[in-house]
Design a protein around this motif. Structure first.
Motif, mmCIF file in Angstrom:
data_model
loop_
_atom_site.group_PDB
_atom_site.id
_atom_site.type_symbol
_atom_site.label_atom_id
_atom_site.label_comp_id
_atom_site.label_asym_id
_atom_site.label_seq_id
_atom_site.Cartn_x
_atom_site.Cartn_y
_atom_site.Cartn_z
ATOM 1 N N ALA A 46 0.817 -1.218 0.000
ATOM 2 C CA ALA A 46 0.000 0.000 0.000
ATOM 3 C C ALA A 46 0.850 1.268 0.000
ATOM 4 O O ALA A 46 0.472 2.262 -0.629
ATOM 5 C CB ALA A 46 -0.945 0.000 1.203
ATOM 6 N N VAL A 49 1.915 1.789 -3.571
ATOM 7 C CA VAL A 49 0.743 2.205 -4.345
ATOM 8 C C VAL A 49 0.413 3.668 -4.065
ATOM 9 O O VAL A 49 0.166 4.447 -4.988
ATOM 10 C CB VAL A 49 -0.470 1.292 -4.051
ATOM 11 N N ASN A 50 0.456 4.064 -2.804
ATOM 12 C CA ASN A 50 0.174 5.463 -2.451
ATOM 13 C C ASN A 50 1.210 6.411 -3.039
ATOM 14 O O ASN A 50 0.864 7.497 -3.522
ATOM 15 C CB ASN A 50 0.095 5.627 -0.933
ATOM 16 N N ASN A 53 0.444 6.599 -6.762
ATOM 17 C CA ASN A 53 -0.756 7.404 -7.006
ATOM 18 C C ASN A 53 -0.475 8.892 -6.853
ATOM 19 O O ASN A 53 -0.975 9.709 -7.633
ATOM 20 C CB ASN A 53 -1.885 6.970 -6.073
ATOM 21 N N THR A 92 1.143 -5.853 -9.129
ATOM 22 C CA THR A 92 1.090 -4.420 -8.871
ATOM 23 C C THR A 92 2.401 -3.772 -9.311
ATOM 24 O O THR A 92 2.393 -2.724 -9.967
ATOM 25 C CB THR A 92 0.815 -4.145 -7.380
ATOM 26 N N ASP A 128 -3.165 -4.510 -7.508
ATOM 27 C CA ASP A 128 -3.946 -3.764 -6.524
ATOM 28 C C ASP A 128 -4.929 -2.869 -7.270
ATOM 29 O O ASP A 128 -4.542 -2.096 -8.141
ATOM 30 C CB ASP A 128 -2.998 -2.915 -5.675
ATOM 31 N N SER A 129 -6.186 -2.978 -6.949
ATOM 32 C CA SER A 129 -7.211 -2.214 -7.666
ATOM 33 C C SER A 129 -7.230 -0.746 -7.277
ATOM 34 O O SER A 129 -7.994 0.028 -7.837
ATOM 35 C CB SER A 129 -8.596 -2.837 -7.430
ATOM 36 N N ASN A 130 -6.373 -0.340 -6.356
ATOM 37 C CA ASN A 130 -6.319 1.054 -5.948
ATOM 38 C C ASN A 130 -5.307 1.860 -6.756
ATOM 39 O O ASN A 130 -5.116 3.044 -6.494
ATOM 40 C CB ASN A 130 -5.981 1.147 -4.449
ATOM 41 N N ARG A 132 -3.948 4.245 -9.403
ATOM 42 C CA ARG A 132 -4.593 5.348 -10.111
ATOM 43 C C ARG A 132 -4.713 5.085 -11.607
ATOM 44 O O ARG A 132 -5.692 5.437 -12.228
ATOM 45 C CB ARG A 132 -3.829 6.646 -9.862
#
Length: 160
Positions: A46, A49-50, A53, A92, A128-130, A132
Motif C-alpha cells: 500500500a 501504491v500510495n 498514485n 502491482t 492492486d485495484s487502488n 490510479r
C-alpha cells in the motif's frame, strides 16, 4: 467431573485462540487462499501504491501553473521497485513498471511488463485495484500497439 469440564474448557480456549490466529493471518494478508494453487508475492504494498498514485496525480508541481505527473518520482519509484526481490511476480509492481514505460515511450520495457502481467492474469493474480492508472487488460494491448507504431515511425521505417 470437574477435571473433565476443565479439560473441555481448556480445549475450547485453545481452539478459539487457534481459529482467531488463523482469521488474523487471513485478514492481515499474511496468509492467502488460492484455489488454483497459485499465489502472488506482495512486493508493491500500500505504501508503494500510495507513492505511485501521488506521482501520477495531475497537479501543479514546482510552482508551475500547469498540472503534470511527477515523472521523476515515477522513475525513482520504479528504480526502488527493481531493487526488491520477487518484484517480477507481483502484478502491482509490473503494472507500475508498465505504465512508467508507457510514459517513457519504452516499448521493450513495456512489453516485458505486459507479458508478466498477462502471465499473472492467466493464474488469476491481479494488481492492486487502488492503482490510479490501472485499466482493463484490453487497454494494455491497445497501448502496446500504440507504442509499437510510434517506435516504428521514429526508427524511420515509414519515412519518419
Amino acid at each position: 467431573m470437574i477435571k473433565r469440564l476443565v479439560f473441555v474448557g481448556i480445549a475450547v480456549a485453545i481452539l478459539a485462540l487457534l481459529s482467531g490466529g488463523v482469521w488474523w493471518l487471513f485478514s492481515s494478508g499474511h496468509l492467502i487462499y488460492s484455489a488454483s494453487g497459485q499465489s502472488s508475492t506482495t512486493v508493491c504494498n500500500a505504501d508503494i501504491v500510495n507513492t505511485y498514485n501521488a506521482a501520477m496525480y495531475y497537479q501543479p508541481r514546482n510552482d508551475a501553473t500547469e498540472s503534470s505527473i511527477d515523472q521523476q518520482g515515477v522513475k525513482d519509484l520504479v528504480s526502488e521497485i527493481r531493487t526488491k526481490s520477487n518484484f517480477d511476480g507481483d502484478p502491482t509492481c509490473q503494472t507500475i513498471i508498465f505504465w512508467s514505460a508507457v510514459l517513457d515511450d519504452n516499448y521493450s520495457e513495456a512489453r516485458t511488463a505486459y507479458d508478466a502481467i498477462m502471465n499473472l492474469y492467466e493464474k488469476r493474480v491481479f494488481a492492486d485495484s487502488n492503482l490510479r492508472s490501472d485499466q482493463a487488460l484490453f487497454t494494455y494491448e491497445q497501448v502496446m500497439n500504440g507504442l509499437t507504431v510510434s517506435g516504428i515511425i521514429e526508427d524511420g521505417m515509414f519515412g519518419g
